[in-house]
Every structure is written in C-alpha cells, then in structure tokens.
Design an enzyme around this catalytic site. Structure first.
Site, short mmCIF file in Angstrom:
data_model
loop_
_atom_site.label_atom_id
_atom_site.label_comp_id
_atom_site.label_asym_id
_atom_site.label_seq_id
_atom_site.Cartn_x
_atom_site.Cartn_y
_atom_site.Cartn_z
N GLY A 91 -30.25 -24.90 -28.18
CA GLY A 91 -30.40 -26.32 -28.52
C GLY A 91 -30.03 -27.27 -27.39
N GLY A 93 -27.84 -29.09 -25.62
CA GLY A 93 -26.38 -29.14 -25.51
C GLY A 93 -25.86 -30.32 -24.72
N ARG A 94 -26.76 -31.01 -24.01
CA ARG A 94 -26.33 -32.19 -23.24
C ARG A 94 -27.48 -33.19 -23.08
NH1 ARG A 94 -26.06 -29.89 -17.06
NH2 ARG A 94 -27.78 -28.42 -17.22
N LYS A 114 -30.57 -36.76 -20.21
CA LYS A 114 -29.96 -35.46 -19.91
C LYS A 114 -28.65 -35.70 -19.18
CE LYS A 114 -30.61 -31.05 -17.56
NZ LYS A 114 -31.53 -30.19 -16.79
N ARG A 191 -40.40 -26.30 -27.37
CA ARG A 191 -40.56 -25.14 -26.51
C ARG A 191 -40.69 -23.88 -27.34
NH1 ARG A 191 -35.64 -26.64 -23.63
NH2 ARG A 191 -36.44 -28.72 -23.71
N ASP A 261 -36.56 -20.48 -23.95
CA ASP A 261 -36.16 -21.84 -24.32
C ASP A 261 -36.50 -22.85 -23.23
OD1 ASP A 261 -33.86 -20.16 -23.23
OD2 ASP A 261 -33.07 -22.16 -22.88
N ASN A 262 -36.96 -22.37 -22.06
CA ASN A 262 -37.37 -23.26 -20.98
C ASN A 262 -38.88 -23.28 -20.80
OD1 ASN A 262 -34.68 -23.84 -20.38
ND2 ASN A 262 -34.51 -22.15 -18.94
#
Length: 508
Positions: A91, A93-94, A114, A191, A261-262
């Site tokens: 997820g 995260g930042r 981000k 994604r 995830d990317n």
C-alpha cells in the site's frame, strides 16, 4: 464508487474489504521551500499559470500543509510480489492521493503527494522521502516523458529542513537527511498489486468491482458489459507491458525494482527508486545495490515482465471460466513475440534501417556484442552513429569527438560490422545519408539522466544549490538537441572518474 476503509484513525494495520483508507498528509515543521516545478505539467495538465507556483497557497498544497476544500486524502491498499516473493499487504506507505482533476481537454489526472507522511500502510516506515530520492524521481519522470516513454509526471518538488534518518546503503551507517515531497500526477495509480491483494484475500466481489471501474475509466476499447471483458483487458495489459519494457531497453533504462506493486495496470513507468540509465553497455547492469541476486538486471526486465503478468493472470483467474482461462494463458504465451517484435522495431530505428531485411536481428546483436566487449557507452554509441557520415564509416575514420564509437572501433570485428551495416543501409530505398542521420537523431537521445548527473545535482541540492537540478530539468526536456550548457557540464562526455563506481541506494 470504490469503498473506503471505515476506520478513520491513522495507524498501521491490516486493512480489509476496501480499496482506500482515509489518511491526511503530515505537514513539515520547518523551512519548506519550492525547488522546481514542471511548467508543462502545471499549464497543460493542471490548467494553472506558472505564476501560481510562486504563491504561498501553492507551496502549502504541494507540501501537504493544506488540503483543497472538499478533498478527502486517500492512501491506496495494494499488495505485491517483491523480488519474486508474495509480500502481502503493502500500500501507499508515504503517498497521499489528494484529488482527481479533470482538465480543459476532458482528461482526468490523479494528484498524489509522495513523502507526505504516515498512512495505515507505512509498516515500519516514517512516511517520508528524502531530498536525494525526490530529486531523482522529479528529474527522471519528466526525462522519461520527453524521451517518449509512458510515465507518471512530476509537477513540483519541495524540500524542508526537517530531518529524516536513513541507512542509505543498508550498512548500518544511519545519517540524517532532509525531507522532501514530490507532487506526482498520473491517469491512474492502480498497479498489478491492486488486484493481487483482493484475489489473495478472497475479496472477489470487490476485485470485480475494481476491475470494472478500471476498465470503464481507462480501457475505452473494452466493453464493460462484455462477458470476455477481463480477457480483453488482460490482452491489452500484456501488449502494452511488452511495449513499455521494449521502450525502456531502447534507452538503456533499468527500473531497479520491478516488483508487481511497481507495475502499472496502465503500462506507464511509476515509482522511481533505485533506477539507472546504463552507461557502459552491459546486459547484467543492476542499478540497485540491494538487488544481491541481480534479479532486476537490465537484461532480465523482459523476463520479469512475463513473471509479473503471470501473477496478474493468477489474480484474474478466480473471475474467469475455463475457456477464458485458456484464452488468457494463450495471450500470455504471446508476450515474448510482442516484446521482441517491438524491441527489433526500436533498435532498427536506432540504426536508421528502413523496411524488413533478413539479418537485421543479427546486425543489431553484432553491434551490442561489440559494445559489451569494449564497454562502450550505450547512449552515445547510438547517438554518434546518428552523427557520423557514411563516408567516415566507410573509411573507418572515426573522428576523435565520437569517443564512444572510437572505443568500439578498437575491436578487431568492428570493420566487419561496419561493412555489414553499410551494405544494409544501401538497401534503404530513396534514403540519403543526411536523411538517415536526421532520422536517427530524433530517436537516439544525446542526453539521458545518468546516475552521475543526478548525483552531482543531489550533492549541490544538499548544499542548497539547486542550479544543477534546474539545468538538468531544462536539458532533459530536449534530450535529442545539443545544448551548450549541457556540453559544458560534460553531459555527453565519458563518465567522470569520480563516478565510475557510483552506487544507487534503495533507501529513499
């Protein structure tokens, strides 16, 4: 249309049965300043005049200090396979999705900060990004756009005086760096892992809801009422992922962390971390110091694309009947041909070859072999082939300024390759040498964001000198054109000695 986590508190937890969690950015406490903006993103995507970036309201928005009235900031829930292993919930995260904007062209763009603070998906992280990685992301996402490669865009970059602690090379040497925030924009941030987490957790109704939403919003050629829509969707993702990775290879780009995830469902380049543009040609080039097994080396990216697409298909399978599963598996089997066809097209263009001729693949492979053996610069070899005349090649008289070609010319097989290349160029119909060179200079960049260039800009930025960040931004907007300040800075020269062993950290 997509469910939001009913838990409103911002603490790290396992989240279920939703796509997003509400999470507000955490403002910096000290010394926020704007380093750079993308004029094109502001004006052409966000319909803003560049002068807006000079206002306090703008800086407060792009640093996460203020949220637009009516906006509910969200963090996205997703999972993923990291270095080949299922990592479960990951997820944002930042990162915070602060809004979706429809511009005057009718395009919808998602605005995401981000480095803007913790979310329920921060795991052990602090929710921050440092100046070093943020400069790299800002510059590279814009550079990739101007190279013609599908990518997320960067609207702005701000830095603060807030300290952020990082172990840059995971060697126990923890140092304090400065926090920074990039405002990123993309048509979508969904994604492969967005679908994987739902399939893994057995949330199949929500998986179907999200897929239908993505198809409706971003895949206009797929009929959302069609029973085979998920197979049609998968077919497009397979094709466009193959195209994207071939494009990466054509400019010598290694993403560095090709986890599921990317990988974008829209087949755009996202999540710029320990990326690198290859300097000396080396199919084993790995920009990421934490990739000990060299899984994501540049020469393995196409294979990783296949692996990731297979994981995507596994996520789709619960929604497919046996016939559709068979069709989707056949589509995936076609991925290598799609990739190699596009790769061949791109590299033929890089060599100025027109039409189809037997032996084109061997000619490309022969050159790459010579480049590998002589450790010739990837970008400048193709650029200098775009500038050297046919007569100079015929005479094997490589001028001194063509330093990358000069390296290859020392190989004993260089004359044989030149002979084959010139013979192939003769088969280009109605093509003069000047036309060939002009055509090749439009596809072979003179400038890419090499790691040493980014590092030089970062080192200056850490001393509050942002001049090189701005110079690189200016140069990389026109990567195919000679730029006097870039030449003076050595951006088309051999890698300086201080940068020979430069490493890229995964810690950002």
């Amino acid at each position: 249309m997509l469910p939001v986590d009913p838990v409103k508190e911002n603490y790290v937890r396992k989240v279920k049965n939703c796509i997003f969690s509400m999470a507000f950015p955490t403002p910096f406490k000290s010394g926020v300043r704007l380093i750079a903006v993308s004029k094109e993103v502001l004006e052409d995507i966000l319909d803003l005049d560049l002068s807006v970036s000079e206002t306090e309201d703008f800086i407060q928005l792009v640093s996460g200090e203020k949220i637009l009235f009516g906006s509910i900031p969200l963090a996205h829930r997703y999972g993923g396979h990291q270095f080949g292993i299922w990592a479960d919930q990951l997820g944002d995260g930042r990162a915070h999705l602060i809004g979706i904007y429809m511009n005057r062209q009718g395009e919808k763009w998602e605005l995401q900060l981000k480095g803007s603070g913790k979310t329920p998906y921060s795991r052990d992280g602090d929710g921050r990004a440092v100046l070093r990685s943020s400069v790299r992301e800002f510059l590279c996402s814009e550079a990739m756009h101007y190279l013609g490669i599908p990518t997320s865009r960067a609207a702005s970059l701000v830095v603060s005086d807030d300290g952020v602690w990082r172990d840059q090379f995971y060697n126990g040497n923890i140092v304090q760096e400065r926090g920074a925030v990039v405002l990123r924009v993309a048509k979508s941030w969904f994604r492969f892992g967005s679908l994987e987490i739902l399939a893994h957790d057995g949330e199949l109704d929500l998986l179907r809801t999200l897929l239908d939403f993505i198809i409706q919003e971003h895949f206009p050629s797929v009929d959302v009422k069609e029973p085979n829509r998920y197979v049609d969707f998968f077919s497009i993702v397979v094709s466009e992922t193959a195209q994207l990775i071939a494009l990466w290879m054509s400019v010598g780009f290694a993403h560095g962390v090709c986890n599921t995830d990317n990988f974008s469902l829209l087949s755009i380049t996202i999540d710029y971390g320990p990326f690198g543009f290859m300097e000396a040609y080396n199919p084993d080039f790995v920009p990421n110091t934490s990739d000990d097994e060299r899984r994501y080396k540049i020469g393995n990216q196409a294979n990783i694309g296949m692996f990731n697409l297979n994981k995507l298909l596994q996520a789709l399978n619960p929604l497919l009947d046996p016939r559709q599963k068979h069709l989707a598996a056949q589509i995936l089997e076609g991925y290598p041909d799609l990739y190699y066809t596009r790769f061949r097209e791109l590299f033929k263009a890089k060599l100025g070859l027109l039409g189809e001729r037997k032996g084109d693949e061997e000619l490309i492979a022969f050159l790459l072999h010579l480049m590998e053996k002589t450790e010739a610069d990837f970008t400048m070899t193709f650029r200098q082939l775009s500038e050297i005349t046919r007569d100079q090649l015929q005479e094997l008289a490589v001028p001194q300024q063509f330093w990358a070609l000069k390296m290859i010319s020392k190989h004993e097989l260089f004359p044989a390759w030149v002979s084959q290349y010139l013979l192939r160029l003769k088969s280009n119909r109605n093509d003069s040498d000047s036309e060939r060179r002009e055509r090749m200079t439009t596809v072979n960049p003179r400038y890419v964001l090499k790691n040493w260039m980014a590092e030089s800009a970062v080192q200056k930025a850490e001393r509050n000198d942002f001049s090189e960040v701005r110079l690189l931004q200016q140069v990389l907007q026109h990567p195919f054109q000679k730029h006097s300040a870039a030449e003076k800075a050595g951006y088309s020269s051999p890698t300086p000695s201080w940068a020979k062993d430069l490493r890229v950290s995964c810690s950002s």
